[in-house]
Motif scaffolding. Sequence first.
Motif, PDB file in Angstrom:
ATOM      1  N   LYS A  44       0.834  -1.213   0.000  1.00 12.41           N
ATOM      2  CA  LYS A  44       0.000   0.000   0.000  1.00 12.41           C
ATOM      3  C   LYS A  44       0.868   1.262   0.000  1.00 12.41           C
ATOM      4  O   LYS A  44       0.775   2.123   0.873  1.00 12.41           O
ATOM      5  N   ILE A  45       1.695   1.364  -1.044  1.00 12.67           N
ATOM      6  CA  ILE A  45       2.641   2.464  -1.158  1.00 12.67           C
ATOM      7  C   ILE A  45       2.041   3.603  -1.976  1.00 12.67           C
ATOM      8  O   ILE A  45       1.716   3.435  -3.151  1.00 12.67           O
ATOM      9  N   GLY A  46       1.886   4.758  -1.357  1.00  6.36           N
ATOM     10  CA  GLY A  46       1.532   5.975  -2.077  1.00  6.36           C
ATOM     11  C   GLY A  46       0.133   5.987  -2.655  1.00  6.36           C
ATOM     12  O   GLY A  46      -0.688   5.092  -2.441  1.00  6.36           O
ATOM     13  N   VAL A  47      -0.112   7.053  -3.433  1.00  8.16           N
ATOM     14  CA  VAL A  47      -1.438   7.272  -3.995  1.00  8.16           C
ATOM     15  C   VAL A  47      -1.788   6.221  -5.031  1.00  8.16           C
ATOM     16  O   VAL A  47      -2.959   5.911  -5.242  1.00  8.16           O
ATOM     17  N   THR A  48      -0.789   5.628  -5.696  1.00  9.61           N
ATOM     18  CA  THR A  48      -1.072   4.644  -6.740  1.00  9.61           C
ATOM     19  C   THR A  48      -1.877   3.479  -6.197  1.00  9.61           C
ATOM     20  O   THR A  48      -2.790   2.972  -6.868  1.00  9.61           O
ATOM     21  N   ALA A  49      -1.567   3.037  -5.002  1.00 13.41           N
ATOM     22  CA  ALA A  49      -2.304   1.914  -4.409  1.00 13.41           C
ATOM     23  C   ALA A  49      -3.783   2.244  -4.289  1.00 13.41           C
ATOM     24  O   ALA A  49      -4.647   1.378  -4.494  1.00 13.41           O
ATOM     25  N   GLY A  50      -4.097   3.503  -3.964  1.00 13.65           N
ATOM     26  CA  GLY A  50      -5.493   3.893  -3.854  1.00 13.65           C
ATOM     27  C   GLY A  50      -6.188   4.055  -5.186  1.00 13.65           C
ATOM     28  O   GLY A  50      -7.419   4.003  -5.257  1.00 13.65           O
ATOM     29  N   LEU A  51      -5.399   4.228  -6.245  1.00 10.86           N
ATOM     30  CA  LEU A  51      -5.984   4.432  -7.574  1.00 10.86           C
ATOM     31  C   LEU A  51      -6.376   3.136  -8.260  1.00 10.86           C
ATOM     32  O   LEU A  51      -7.111   3.165  -9.254  1.00 10.86           O
ATOM     33  N   ILE A  52      -5.874   1.997  -7.793  1.00 10.85           N
ATOM     34  CA  ILE A  52      -6.096   0.744  -8.521  1.00 10.85           C
ATOM     35  C   ILE A  52      -6.684  -0.332  -7.605  1.00 10.85           C
ATOM     36  O   ILE A  52      -6.134  -1.433  -7.474  1.00 10.85           O
ATOM     37  N   PRO A  53      -7.834  -0.082  -7.002  1.00 12.38           N
ATOM     38  CA  PRO A  53      -8.404  -1.062  -6.061  1.00 12.38           C
ATOM     39  C   PRO A  53      -8.833  -2.357  -6.728  1.00 12.38           C
ATOM     40  O   PRO A  53      -8.999  -3.373  -6.036  1.00 12.38           O
ATOM     41  N   ALA A  54      -9.019  -2.358  -8.042  1.00 10.98           N
ATOM     42  CA  ALA A  54      -9.467  -3.570  -8.726  1.00 10.98           C
ATOM     43  C   ALA A  54      -8.323  -4.531  -9.029  1.00 10.98           C
ATOM     44  O   ALA A  54      -8.561  -5.656  -9.469  1.00 10.98           O
ATOM     45  N   PHE A  55      -7.085  -4.114  -8.800  1.00 12.38           N
ATOM     46  CA  PHE A  55      -5.941  -4.967  -9.127  1.00 12.38           C
ATOM     47  C   PHE A  55      -5.927  -6.240  -8.270  1.00 12.38           C
ATOM     48  O   PHE A  55      -6.117  -6.189  -7.063  1.00 12.38           O
ATOM     49  N   VAL A  56      -5.691  -7.383  -8.939  1.00  8.75           N
ATOM     50  CA  VAL A  56      -5.577  -8.668  -8.242  1.00  8.75           C
ATOM     51  C   VAL A  56      -4.161  -9.210  -8.354  1.00  8.75           C
ATOM     52  O   VAL A  56      -3.520  -9.533  -7.351  1.00  8.75           O
ATOM     53  N   SER A  57      -3.662  -9.314  -9.580  1.00 10.63           N
ATOM     54  CA  SER A  57      -2.324  -9.871  -9.769  1.00 10.63           C
ATOM     55  C   SER A  57      -1.784  -9.467 -11.131  1.00 10.63           C
ATOM     56  O   SER A  57      -2.527  -8.975 -11.994  1.00 10.63           O
ATOM     57  N   ALA A  58      -0.479  -9.676 -11.311  1.00 10.30           N
ATOM     58  CA  ALA A  58       0.163  -9.379 -12.591  1.00 10.30           C
ATOM     59  C   ALA A  58       1.149 -10.482 -12.917  1.00 10.30           C
ATOM     60  O   ALA A  58       1.731 -11.104 -12.024  1.00 10.30           O
ATOM     61  N   GLU A  59       1.338 -10.719 -14.205  1.00  8.61           N
ATOM     62  CA  GLU A  59       2.353 -11.673 -14.636  1.00  8.61           C
ATOM     63  C   GLU A  59       2.996 -11.203 -15.930  1.00  8.61           C
ATOM     64  O   GLU A  59       2.374 -10.494 -16.730  1.00  8.61           O
ATOM     65  N   ALA A  60       4.250 -11.589 -16.102  1.00  7.54           N
ATOM     66  CA  ALA A  60       4.969 -11.266 -17.330  1.00  7.54           C
ATOM     67  C   ALA A  60       4.685 -12.367 -18.344  1.00  7.54           C
ATOM     68  O   ALA A  60       5.204 -13.481 -18.211  1.00  7.54           O
ATOM     69  N   ALA A  61       3.857 -12.054 -19.330  1.00  8.52           N
ATOM     70  CA  ALA A  61       3.547 -13.038 -20.370  1.00  8.52           C
ATOM     71  C   ALA A  61       4.734 -13.223 -21.314  1.00  8.52           C
ATOM     72  O   ALA A  61       4.869 -14.263 -21.958  1.00  8.52           O
ATOM     73  N   SER A  62       5.579 -12.208 -21.404  1.00  8.22           N
ATOM     74  CA  SER A  62       6.815 -12.254 -22.174  1.00  8.22           C
ATOM     75  C   SER A  62       7.697 -11.128 -21.633  1.00  8.22           C
ATOM     76  O   SER A  62       7.238 -10.336 -20.800  1.00  8.22           O
ATOM     77  N   PRO A  63       8.926 -11.016 -22.078  1.00  2.71           N
ATOM     78  CA  PRO A  63       9.755  -9.907 -21.586  1.00  2.71           C
ATOM     79  C   PRO A  63       9.176  -8.526 -21.880  1.00  2.71           C
ATOM     80  O   PRO A  63       9.514  -7.564 -21.185  1.00  2.71           O
ATOM     81  N   THR A  64       8.282  -8.439 -22.862  1.00  6.78           N
ATOM     82  CA  THR A  64       7.733  -7.134 -23.243  1.00  6.78           C
ATOM     83  C   THR A  64       6.220  -7.029 -23.055  1.00  6.78           C
ATOM     84  O   THR A  64       5.622  -6.045 -23.471  1.00  6.78           O
ATOM     85  N   ARG A  65       5.604  -8.002 -22.431  1.00  7.71           N
ATOM     86  CA  ARG A  65       4.149  -7.966 -22.242  1.00  7.71           C
ATOM     87  C   ARG A  65       3.792  -8.299 -20.792  1.00  7.71           C
ATOM     88  O   ARG A  65       4.268  -9.302 -20.242  1.00  7.71           O
ATOM     89  N   VAL A  66       2.946  -7.450 -20.202  1.00 11.08           N
ATOM     90  CA  VAL A  66       2.442  -7.687 -18.852  1.00 11.08           C
ATOM     91  C   VAL A  66       0.935  -7.855 -18.934  1.00 11.08           C
ATOM     92  O   VAL A  66       0.255  -7.101 -19.649  1.00 11.08           O
ATOM     93  N   GLU A  67       0.398  -8.839 -18.199  1.00  5.94           N
ATOM     94  CA  GLU A  67      -1.044  -9.037 -18.115  1.00  5.94           C
ATOM     95  C   GLU A  67      -1.474  -8.903 -16.666  1.00  5.94           C
ATOM     96  O   GLU A  67      -0.804  -9.409 -15.758  1.00  5.94           O
ATOM     97  N   PHE A  68      -2.574  -8.202 -16.454  1.00  2.00           N
ATOM     98  CA  PHE A  68      -3.067  -7.896 -15.116  1.00  2.00           C
ATOM     99  C   PHE A  68      -4.451  -8.497 -14.929  1.00  2.00           C
ATOM    100  O   PHE A  68      -5.323  -8.323 -15.797  1.00  2.00           O
ATOM    101  N   LYS A  69      -4.668  -9.179 -13.832  1.00  2.00           N
ATOM    102  CA  LYS A  69      -5.987  -9.676 -13.475  1.00  2.00           C
ATOM    103  C   LYS A  69      -6.679  -8.648 -12.590  1.00  2.00           C
ATOM    104  O   LYS A  69      -6.092  -8.148 -11.630  1.00  2.00           O
ATOM    105  N   LEU A  70      -7.946  -8.353 -12.900  1.00  2.00           N
ATOM    106  CA  LEU A  70      -8.711  -7.371 -12.145  1.00  2.00           C
ATOM    107  C   LEU A  70      -9.929  -8.037 -11.526  1.00  2.00           C
ATOM    108  O   LEU A  70     -10.494  -8.977 -12.090  1.00  2.00           O
ATOM    109  N   SER A  71     -10.337  -7.534 -10.374  1.00  4.53           N
ATOM    110  CA  SER A  71     -11.516  -8.082  -9.708  1.00  4.53           C
ATOM    111  C   SER A  71     -12.805  -7.615 -10.361  1.00  4.53           C
ATOM    112  O   SER A  71     -13.858  -8.240 -10.207  1.00  4.53           O
ATOM    113  N   ARG A  72     -12.727  -6.500 -11.073  1.00  8.92           N
ATOM    114  CA  ARG A  72     -13.865  -5.939 -11.805  1.00  8.92           C
ATOM    115  C   ARG A  72     -13.302  -5.064 -12.903  1.00  8.92           C
ATOM    116  O   ARG A  72     -12.135  -4.664 -12.860  1.00  8.92           O
ATOM    117  N   PRO A  73     -14.086  -4.774 -13.920  1.00 11.11           N
ATOM    118  CA  PRO A  73     -13.594  -3.856 -14.953  1.00 11.11           C
ATOM    119  C   PRO A  73     -13.237  -2.501 -14.338  1.00 11.11           C
ATOM    120  O   PRO A  73     -13.932  -2.005 -13.458  1.00 11.11           O
TER     121      PRO A  73
END
Length: 537
Positions: A131-160
């Motif tokens: 829970k670091i800084g304002v960014t944490a408060g801006l993205i409450p829907a964030f669940v997890s992230a993974e590197a699909a490749s060295p240049t691609r990140v995919e994020f799972k969200l709890s809601r759109p």
Amino acid sequence: MIRQFRTALTRRAILMGGVVMAMGVATLASTSAQAQDKTRLVIGTTADVVNFNPLVGNSRSDTWVTNLMYPRLMQMTPAGSKDPYVATKWGYSEDGLTAWLEIRDDVTWNDGTPFTADDIVFTITAVTSEKIGVTAGLIPAFVSAEAASPTRVEFKLSRPDSAFLTNIGFWMPIVPKHAFPAVGSVAAFANDSNWVSVGPFLLKSVEPGQRYVLEAVDNYPLVDGGRAKVDEIEFRVFPDVNAEALALRAGDLDLIANALPAPIAQTLKGQPGITVAQAPSLGWSHVLYNMKRAPLDNVAVRKALAHSVDYEAIRAIAMQGLANTTNSSVISPVLSYWADPSLKEYTYDPELAKSLLTEAGYTDANGDGFFDNLELSLLYEQSAADIANWAQIMKDSSAKSGIKINLVGLERNTYLARGREKDFDIYAGNWAVMEEPAAYLGLAYRTDGFINYASISDPELEKLIDQAQSATTPEAVKVPVQAAAKLIQDQVYDNVLYYQTFQFAYNSDKWDGFVVQPSDLLSLVNPLSLASVKPKD
């Protein structure tokens, strides 16, 4: 800062600043000799860097320095939208529960380690779990992230969440996974030496209270030519903006990073070799009414207060014309796509205010010109000259409506603490960057919003915010965003006075090529600008 109503004192302050600078320049001259043939841009600031960890730092000096070393994924446009930077493209799945972005493949940390999707996964995991800084408060829907490749990140969200990608794109600087501690200890990491960074400049020397020197790095692909046009950047610490202005006029300073109070800007305009540039604000100045305190929980009282503000006088006198109406909307007209042109500013109408209070049961039994049992305090930061000036105007104009307001000016830390603790009647202040309505409406106006200082709790408003945040296209976001802004205006949950035009001064005899970005945070000291500026031939 200088208060514009005190001309004699202003002149005296500048003269006193001259004494300070005359002594300071002599000292600095012996210690800031530049290497032969190197170009150095000297930038004035009025505060030291407190945090070198870019995820933790929150002062302007912190941000100005670390922005040159730790990249954002996206660039800010003048209208508050986001352009590609390290990220090249991004989007959402059809159901809105997966977000993704692609990044460049030619960015490298200064120790030779490639910048990859793993660094982004590491950063967002640390930000959200700690829970670091304002960014944490801006993205409450964030669940997890993974590197699909060295240049691609995919994020799972709890809601759109329509603003998720642009929020992390601008608000979350990326730090190196291999040079920071494990998640769980990132917020406590000082990062005050042996910097591993990827930006146009690298911090090389630190002298608290005096200067911070950064050197240009080679092979930086985010600027034309792969390298900044200037060899070194020096942030030099001054006691105040008066001293900065004097140093600029004397040729000892190249750029003032701080936004200039109007009186100082006026003294610099027309000076030989000095240009005063302007940048639009992406935030606003406002007053909040504490909904937890009677009688401010009564909408009739809030409306009476809103009709007791002389908005034009504030913009013309306190701001000397360098401010524009937002039409009493929490969506600035600068955000042209989102703004609702049908909204109109609260009128300054003391008689209407008196009528509203009379209907609400207030009387002036003793005939002193003020309604009985209606005495409020207005909290403001005493070092913020513009706000101190318009707070007095607000007090005087409210008196014409029979409302007694007592001004409470505090030093910054106490002021901020009382705001967070909601220990006020009326809170005067400003938000620096509010560019994504679907996101900042949640921060400022949800019951549990990170910056909901007014203690607003309105189920209808939260429903509209939910609709805006869960939409996956700009068109679908726009309708509930504008409806939420109208509800906030109707209920006077926030009284927005103006958005500001910021002014910044630099030595235009010596330098050319600054890139202006909106807000006083980005202005002329954004990474693209400082990597692009060059000495004049």
